[in-house]
Design a protein around this motif. Structure first.
Motif: not given
Length: 263
Positions: A194-204, A158-162
């Motif tokens: 725009t990307v809001f990324l949660t992660t446990h990988y520090l290299d990521e 749906h072409r989100p902005a975020l």
């Protein structure tokens, strides 16, 4: 004049009532996300990441505070907010018996696209995200990396902005993780999402994020670019985030000693 941030929060908080009393899962989050950036959202287990993410994606109402997405108030206009965001959860919700093409078309229809438009959009997203050759496969026939790629495609129909990504590479092999990193860069670089990324990988986080927000005890305890955090907290710009060590302690009494978090 610089454009307004796509996401802002002020004193965003959430408490839960349990048989043991009130639990303050999120104690007042203040942050912003700039348009077109990849924001890494980090913290140890129990820091409040999942609760914050659920509030930002309208799945959970805040106890207090406010937030806006693309100029829309999260509490007053949740339906409009949902039309402007995409969300990839930790687990896939696809139908194992449906084809890749069928899932994409169905997702477009759920967002109100006419069938012809949903079909065209499904083709466009599948080709753009490397799923074109997999259109006729069922979701059960996909590898782990292919399923995550489909999950992201579904969130972009749906072409989100975020776009919210909740630990998207957990459980993937190194090759699939690298492929997904390239896909996330493509989504931001080619599509301007725009990307809001949660992660446990520090290299990521180090490899992908333009800026990091670190939470612990339901509050923001550090933020800045990976370069800034590594420089400020005892590392060097050339080091990886794993090489930089920050001891994060929450305010107020805790039942146990907080474990240091490497970021």
């Amino acid at each position: 004049m610089a454009p307004a941030p796509i996401l802002t929060t002020h004193d965003l908080a959430r408490t839960f009532e349990t048989k043991h009393g009130t639990v303050e899962a999120v104690r007042g989050i203040d942050m912003h996300v700039e348009r077109g950036e990849i924001l890494g959202f980090l913290g140890p287990n129990g820091a409040g990441k999942s609760t914050t993410l659920k509030m930002l994606t309208t799945l959970l109402a805040p106890t207090r505070g406010r937030a806006s997405v693309d100029g829309l108030d999260l509490a007053r206009e949740p339906a409009a907010v949902r039309r402007r965001i995409g969300y990839v959860a930790q687990t896939s919700g696809t139908d194992p018996n449906e084809t890749v093409h069928g899932e994409l078309v169905f997702q477009g229809r759920l967002y109100g696209l006419a069938r012809a438009e949903a079909t065209a959009r499904a083709e466009e997203v599948a080709d753009g995200l490397g799923l074109g050759a997999l259109r006729s496969r069922t979701c059960a026939q996909l590898s782990g990396g292919q399923k995550r790629r489909l999950d992201i495609a579904l969130a972009l129909v749906h072409r989100p902005a975020l776009l919210f990504l909740d630990e998207p590479t957990t459980g993937l092999d190194p090759g699939s993780r690298a492929d997904l990193w390239d896909l996330i860069r493509h989504v931001r670089g080619e599509r301007g999402t725009t990307v809001f990324l949660t992660t446990h990988y520090l290299d990521e986080a180090d490899a992908l994020a333009d800026r990091l927000v670190v939470v612990d005890g339901g509050r923001v305890v550090a933020e800045g670019t990976p370069h800034d955090l590594k420089t400020t907290h005892g590392g060097s710009p050339e080091a990886t985030l794993q090489d930089t060590f920050i001891a994060i302690t929450g305010r107020g009494p805790r039942r146990d000693e907080p474990a240091p978090v490497a970021v």
